[in-house]
Design a protein around this motif. Structure first.
Motif, PDB file in Angstrom:
ATOM      1  N   ALA A  85       0.648  -1.232  -0.077  1.00 57.26           N
ATOM      2  CA  ALA A  85       0.121   0.063  -0.207  1.00 57.26           C
ATOM      3  C   ALA A  85       0.872   1.301   0.010  1.00 57.26           C
ATOM      4  O   ALA A  85       0.475   2.329  -0.579  1.00 57.26           O
ATOM      5  CB  ALA A  85      -1.006   0.005   1.167  1.00 57.26           C
ATOM      6  N   ALA A  86       1.970   1.274   0.698  1.00 55.57           N
ATOM      7  CA  ALA A  86       2.805   2.240   0.873  1.00 55.57           C
ATOM      8  C   ALA A  86       3.543   2.598  -0.567  1.00 55.57           C
ATOM      9  O   ALA A  86       3.574   3.635  -1.224  1.00 55.57           O
ATOM     10  CB  ALA A  86       4.065   2.287   1.729  1.00 55.57           C
ATOM     11  N   ILE A  88       2.342   1.684  -3.523  1.00 54.79           N
ATOM     12  CA  ILE A  88       1.217   2.268  -4.326  1.00 54.79           C
ATOM     13  C   ILE A  88       1.033   3.743  -4.335  1.00 54.79           C
ATOM     14  O   ILE A  88       1.117   4.570  -4.982  1.00 54.79           O
ATOM     15  CB  ILE A  88       0.080   1.479  -4.287  1.00 54.79           C
ATOM     16  N   ALA A  89       1.090   4.121  -3.087  1.00 53.24           N
ATOM     17  CA  ALA A  89       0.699   5.577  -2.550  1.00 53.24           C
ATOM     18  C   ALA A  89       1.856   6.211  -3.121  1.00 53.24           C
ATOM     19  O   ALA A  89       1.803   7.348  -3.688  1.00 53.24           O
ATOM     20  CB  ALA A  89       0.523   5.538  -1.277  1.00 53.24           C
ATOM     21  N   ALA A  90       3.186   5.932  -2.896  1.00 55.22           N
ATOM     22  CA  ALA A  90       4.254   6.568  -3.440  1.00 55.22           C
ATOM     23  C   ALA A  90       4.251   6.584  -4.966  1.00 55.22           C
ATOM     24  O   ALA A  90       4.574   7.813  -5.496  1.00 55.22           O
ATOM     25  CB  ALA A  90       5.682   5.764  -2.944  1.00 55.22           C
ATOM     26  N   VAL A  92       1.567   6.600  -6.666  1.00 55.43           N
ATOM     27  CA  VAL A  92       0.455   7.697  -7.679  1.00 55.43           C
ATOM     28  C   VAL A  92       0.966   9.071  -7.126  1.00 55.43           C
ATOM     29  O   VAL A  92       0.788   9.843  -7.862  1.00 55.43           O
ATOM     30  CB  VAL A  92      -0.624   7.068  -6.669  1.00 55.43           C
ATOM     31  N   GLY A  93       1.613   9.122  -5.897  1.00 54.73           N
ATOM     32  CA  GLY A  93       2.033  10.378  -5.417  1.00 54.73           C
ATOM     33  C   GLY A  93       3.219  11.126  -6.563  1.00 54.73           C
ATOM     34  O   GLY A  93       2.975  12.177  -6.832  1.00 54.73           O
ATOM     35  N   TRP A  97       2.837  13.965  -8.916  1.00 58.78           N
ATOM     36  CA  TRP A  97       3.769  15.322  -8.946  1.00 58.78           C
ATOM     37  C   TRP A  97       4.625  15.722 -10.162  1.00 58.78           C
ATOM     38  O   TRP A  97       4.641  16.599 -10.787  1.00 58.78           O
ATOM     39  CB  TRP A  97       4.992  14.857  -7.974  1.00 58.78           C
TER      40      TRP A  97
END
Length: 106
Positions: A85-86, A88-90, A92-93, A97
């Protein structure tokens, strides 16, 4: 009573006309049954097509399946699930950006 009026089986041979009438009525019954079967099959086909072509419904089904799989993965391997999850979040972020940076840089 006579044999002609009491209707006993075999008392009077069926005429060709009676036989043709019976056959015609039988084919009408068969045709009606066949048309009802065809209508039912057509309705089932339309229902299946509606389910396949209903995009919001299909997306909902896939999201529900993904939720179940993610929950099972988290229950079996919580550390790996949090790490995934971390990640995937990174990702997408980072993608957001890059997009914002490219739009503001124009």
């Amino acid at each position: 009573m006579t044999a002609a009026t009491d209707g006993a089986a075999g008392a009077r041979p069926a005429s060709k006309r009676d036989q043709k009438t019976r056959e015609r009525n039988l084919t009408r019954v068969e045709a009606r049954a066949a048309s009802e079967k065809a209508r039912a099959e057509f309705a089932a086909t339309l229902d299946a097509l509606e389910d396949k072509l209903n995009v919001p419904k299909q997306v909902g089904i896939r999201v529900d399946r993904l939720k179940v799989k993610a929950k099972a993965f988290y229950d079996e391997q919580p550390v790996a699930a949090v790490a995934a999850a971390a990640g995937i979040a990174a990702a997408v972020g980072g993608l957001v950006w890059l997009i914002v940076r490219s739009k503001l840089g124009d």
